[in-house]
Design a protein around this motif. Structure first.
Motif, PDB file in Angstrom:
ATOM      1  N   GLN A 386       0.374  -1.223   0.130  1.00 49.96           N
ATOM      2  CA  GLN A 386      -0.003   0.287   0.312  1.00 49.96           C
ATOM      3  C   GLN A 386       0.603   1.098  -0.523  1.00 49.96           C
ATOM      4  OE1 GLN A 386      -2.110  -0.050   3.542  1.00 49.96           O
ATOM      5  NE2 GLN A 386      -1.016  -0.018   4.678  1.00 49.96           N
ATOM      6  N   VAL A 387       0.414   2.660   0.148  1.00 52.50           N
ATOM      7  CA  VAL A 387       1.135   3.477  -0.342  1.00 52.50           C
ATOM      8  C   VAL A 387       2.306   3.684   0.947  1.00 52.50           C
ATOM      9  CG1 VAL A 387       0.796   6.148   0.098  1.00 52.50           C
ATOM     10  CG2 VAL A 387      -0.542   5.020  -1.658  1.00 52.50           C
ATOM     11  N   PRO A 388       3.089   3.928   0.765  1.00 51.94           N
ATOM     12  CA  PRO A 388       4.040   3.951   2.131  1.00 51.94           C
ATOM     13  C   PRO A 388       3.932   5.167   2.793  1.00 51.94           C
ATOM     14  CG  PRO A 388       5.427   3.799   0.535  1.00 51.94           C
ATOM     15  CD  PRO A 388       3.926   3.960  -0.464  1.00 51.94           C
ATOM     16  N   GLY A 389       4.145   5.023   4.382  1.00 54.44           N
ATOM     17  CA  GLY A 389       3.871   6.065   5.450  1.00 54.44           C
ATOM     18  C   GLY A 389       4.508   6.285   5.528  1.00 54.44           C
ATOM     19  N   ILE A 397      11.367   4.785  -4.628  1.00 54.81           N
ATOM     20  CA  ILE A 397      10.760   3.898  -5.331  1.00 54.81           C
ATOM     21  C   ILE A 397      10.484   3.234  -4.385  1.00 54.81           C
ATOM     22  CG2 ILE A 397      10.426   3.033  -7.800  1.00 54.81           C
ATOM     23  CD1 ILE A 397      11.846   4.720  -8.864  1.00 54.81           C
ATOM     24  N   VAL A 398       8.969   2.957  -4.460  1.00 60.59           N
ATOM     25  CA  VAL A 398       8.947   1.600  -3.215  1.00 60.59           C
ATOM     26  C   VAL A 398       7.420   0.406  -4.716  1.00 60.59           C
ATOM     27  CG1 VAL A 398       6.796   0.518  -1.517  1.00 60.59           C
ATOM     28  CG2 VAL A 398       8.599   2.610  -1.489  1.00 60.59           C
ATOM     29  N   PHE A 399       7.962  -0.759  -4.736  1.00 63.31           N
ATOM     30  CA  PHE A 399       6.954  -0.851  -6.130  1.00 63.31           C
ATOM     31  C   PHE A 399       5.612  -1.506  -4.791  1.00 63.31           C
ATOM     32  CE2 PHE A 399      10.557  -1.153  -7.712  1.00 63.31           C
ATOM     33  CZ  PHE A 399      11.161  -0.525  -9.385  1.00 63.31           C
ATOM     34  N   ASN A 400       4.906  -1.399  -5.763  1.00 63.84           N
ATOM     35  CA  ASN A 400       3.606  -2.408  -5.793  1.00 63.84           C
ATOM     36  C   ASN A 400       3.567  -3.626  -5.232  1.00 63.84           C
ATOM     37  OD1 ASN A 400       1.353  -2.595  -4.103  1.00 63.84           O
ATOM     38  ND2 ASN A 400      -0.367  -1.663  -6.475  1.00 63.84           N
ATOM     39  N   ALA A 401       3.581  -4.665  -4.208  1.00 62.31           N
ATOM     40  CA  ALA A 401       3.380  -5.531  -4.387  1.00 62.31           C
ATOM     41  C   ALA A 401       2.611  -6.165  -4.576  1.00 62.31           C
ATOM     42  CB  ALA A 401       4.201  -6.287  -3.105  1.00 62.31           C
ATOM     43  N   PHE A 409       1.693  -0.001  -9.803  1.00 61.10           N
ATOM     44  CA  PHE A 409       2.619  -0.778  -9.543  1.00 61.10           C
ATOM     45  C   PHE A 409       3.913  -0.325  -9.194  1.00 61.10           C
ATOM     46  CE2 PHE A 409       3.564   2.087 -12.910  1.00 61.10           C
ATOM     47  CZ  PHE A 409       5.195   2.469 -13.106  1.00 61.10           C
ATOM     48  N   ALA A 410       3.842   1.268  -8.477  1.00 55.23           N
ATOM     49  CA  ALA A 410       4.954   1.570  -7.638  1.00 55.23           C
ATOM     50  C   ALA A 410       4.009   2.658  -7.054  1.00 55.23           C
ATOM     51  CB  ALA A 410       5.936   1.860  -8.414  1.00 55.23           C
ATOM     52  N   TRP A 411       5.166   3.567  -6.345  1.00 55.06           N
ATOM     53  CA  TRP A 411       4.818   4.515  -5.892  1.00 55.06           C
ATOM     54  C   TRP A 411       6.384   5.544  -5.767  1.00 55.06           C
ATOM     55  CZ3 TRP A 411       2.586   0.459  -3.288  1.00 55.06           C
ATOM     56  CH2 TRP A 411       1.692   0.209  -3.131  1.00 55.06           C
ATOM     57  N   VAL A 412       6.287   7.168  -6.345  1.00 55.40           N
ATOM     58  CA  VAL A 412       7.839   7.425  -6.007  1.00 55.40           C
ATOM     59  C   VAL A 412       7.998   8.872  -5.055  1.00 55.40           C
ATOM     60  CG1 VAL A 412       6.706   8.899  -7.889  1.00 55.40           C
ATOM     61  CG2 VAL A 412       9.163   9.189  -7.395  1.00 55.40           C
ATOM     62  N   CYS A 413       8.880   9.253  -3.999  1.00 54.16           N
ATOM     63  CA  CYS A 413       8.895  10.022  -3.548  1.00 54.16           C
ATOM     64  C   CYS A 413       9.454  11.052  -3.598  1.00 54.16           C
ATOM     65  CB  CYS A 413      10.271   9.942  -2.708  1.00 54.16           C
ATOM     66  SG  CYS A 413       9.650  10.007  -0.194  1.00 54.16           S
ATOM     67  N   LEU A 414       8.148  12.538  -3.061  1.00 53.93           N
ATOM     68  CA  LEU A 414       8.339  13.928  -4.102  1.00 53.93           C
ATOM     69  C   LEU A 414       8.995  15.005  -2.593  1.00 53.93           C
ATOM     70  CD1 LEU A 414       4.786  14.596  -5.252  1.00 53.93           C
ATOM     71  CD2 LEU A 414       7.127  13.665  -6.294  1.00 53.93           C
ATOM     72  N   GLY A 415       8.988  13.682  -1.344  1.00 56.19           N
ATOM     73  CA  GLY A 415       9.813  14.548  -0.520  1.00 56.19           C
ATOM     74  C   GLY A 415       9.384  14.130   0.928  1.00 56.19           C
ATOM     75  N   ALA A 416       9.710  13.707   2.272  1.00 52.10           N
ATOM     76  CA  ALA A 416       9.374  13.665   2.995  1.00 52.10           C
ATOM     77  C   ALA A 416       8.209  12.708   3.406  1.00 52.10           C
ATOM     78  CB  ALA A 416       7.831  14.525   3.805  1.00 52.10           C
ATOM     79  N   HIS A 417       6.455  12.599   3.389  1.00 53.10           N
ATOM     80  CA  HIS A 417       5.956  11.724   3.275  1.00 53.10           C
ATOM     81  C   HIS A 417       4.547  11.797   2.209  1.00 53.10           C
ATOM     82  CE1 HIS A 417       6.641  11.749   7.592  1.00 53.10           C
ATOM     83  NE2 HIS A 417       6.145  10.705   7.601  1.00 53.10           N
ATOM     84  N   ARG A 418       5.328  12.573   1.045  1.00 58.42           N
ATOM     85  CA  ARG A 418       4.604  12.775   0.086  1.00 58.42           C
ATOM     86  C   ARG A 418       5.083  11.788  -0.947  1.00 58.42           C
ATOM     87  NH1 ARG A 418       5.266  17.852  -2.550  1.00 58.42           N
ATOM     88  NH2 ARG A 418       6.972  17.895  -1.758  1.00 58.42           N
TER      89      ARG A 418
END
Length: 426
Positions: A386-389, A397-401, A409-418
């Motif tokens: 799920q979305v990294p907390g 980069i965090v891939f969706n397992a 399929f993934a989430w990329v960090c825009l800084g801090a918790h975004r």
């Protein structure tokens, strides 16, 4: 022997008695008298009919005669057969005939060898059966035992009182010789001109008052054994005395090691061991400044082995420059090829790298590499469902397992918790 006359008399008496009983029975029966009267009546009628055979009135005459004769018998006018026949005479005649017949039969039987053998066999069987039956009911053991004991007592008393033999003269007043299974005991002294033992003689105390024959094999063996033991005892005593003297000399005056020579060379020169000492079994030494080993070196019962520029731990056959074994697992470090080192295992085993006793990187025996946490340059690469907390750095980069219909399929960090969602194209 069988008494045939007695048997003959016994058989004759029995047969005569039986025949007499049967004759008395027949003569005393009314049926026999009636039958005899009927035969007389028929005879009389037949004689009368013969007289009047030519008469014309024959049938009437026959009938009248029958009726008249019948009435006469019924009225008792004509006496019965018992008035004309003497029953005693008949009985006497029958008895005489039967007796003659039996006498002849018995004489024939007594002369028949088969009959005699059979009678003798029956008598023997009867006597044997009766004898065994009577003996079986009687306990003969006490009687037999009593007679045997009495006989043995008499025999024992006779032996003890009057025992004598050509080769034995018994003058003892008490027991001097005891014979048992496997051993014969002489209670006191045994005196003999000579004693010969076939196997061996064991003596607790040996006292020889005469001479000993030394010209035999046993004496030679005895003398050799005594000489050998005496020499060993003297040698041991001499060695002990010499050692004690040397120890006392050392205790009193010490040892001048510079005077100790091996093959003509000094063992110690000043404070150094000379080259004359090439081997040693020292168990402990002080601090060594330098140590040079030429050849194989073994430390602590094969825990550390140095052989041909290779170091083996828990093995005496290192495979590379460093080979470490821990039970069934092997780790080696050494040259892999030109300008390339190798760290790993030479066996069909997995390899794990970790910190704080936890595995972080694992390589299976098939070569598959698994990394729990990975950072490439400044960016971390990982997996989540799920979305990294957590707070990340830009570019992580965090891939969706757990891929689903939303195509995330993934989430990329825009800084801090975004975190920015990345979806695959439709």
């Amino acid at each position: 022997m069988i008494d045939t006359d007695a048997i003959t008399r016994m058989v004759e008496e029995q047969v005569a008695k039986t025949v007499k009983q049967q004759v008395d029975t027949v003569l005393g029966a009314d049926e026999w008298l009636e039958s005899l009267e009927q035969k007389i009546l028929e005879y009389t009628q037949a004689r009368i009919l013969n007289k009047f055979s030519n008469a014309t009135t024959m049938p009437e005459i026959i009938t009248a005669v029958k009726d008249s004769v019948a009435k006469l018998f019924a009225q008792g006018s004509i006496p019965g057969i018992d008035q004309f026949i003497d029953s005693a005479q008949i009985k006497l005649s029958v008895d005489q005939a039967i007796e003659n017949f039996l006498q002849t039969a018995i004489e024939q039987f007594t002369q028949d060898p088969v009959w005699q053998a059979r009678v003798e066999m029956l008598i023997n069987q009867t006597i044997a059966y009766e004898t065994v039956s009577r003996l079986g009911s009687i306990d003969l053991n006490p009687v037999i035992k009593q007679h045997v004991d009495q006989g043995m007592d008499k025999f024992t008393d006779s032996i003890l009182k009057s025992f004598s033999s050509t080769g034995i003269k018994d003058q003892a007043t008490k027991t001097e010789l005891t014979v048992m299974d496997d051993v014969v005991v002489v209670e006191n002294c045994l005196t003999a001109n000579s004693v010969e033992a076939v196997d061996s003689v064991r003596v607790q105390h040996l006292v020889v008052t005469g001479s000993i024959n030394t010209d035999n094999e046993s004496w030679s063996a005895l003398a050799s054994n005594i000489s050998k033991r005496t020499l060993e005892q003297l040698t041991n005593e001499w060695n002990d005395n010499l050692v004690n003297q040397v120890v006392k000399q050392i205790q009193d005056h010490g040892i001048d090691f510079e005077q100790v020579l091996v093959a003509g060379a000094k063992v110690i020169d000043g404070n150094q061991l000379t080259g004359a000492v090439t081997e040693s079994k020292l168990r402990s030494v002080g601090v060594l400044k330098t140590l040079t080993v030429s050849g194989a070196a073994n430390f602590n019962n094969n825990t550390v082995n140095v052989l041909n520029k290779r170091l083996g731990i828990n093995t005496d056959a290192p495979e590379k420059a460093l080979s470490v074994w821990d039970e069934e697992v092997s780790i080696v470090i050494g040259k892999h090829k030109q300008n390339q080192a190798y760290v790993g295992t030479n066996r069909d085993q997995g390899l794990a790298l970790g910190v704080n006793r936890e595995t972080q990187l694992e390589i299976s025996a098939e070569g598959l590499t698994t990394i729990k946490k990975l950072r490439v340059g400044l960016h971390r690469i990982s997996h989540e469902t799920q979305v990294p907390g957590w707070s990340g750095n830009k570019g992580d980069i965090v891939f969706n397992a757990n891929l689903g219909p939303d195509r995330v399929f993934a989430w990329v960090c825009l800084g801090a918790h975004r975190w920015q969602t990345l979806k695959s194209a439709e």
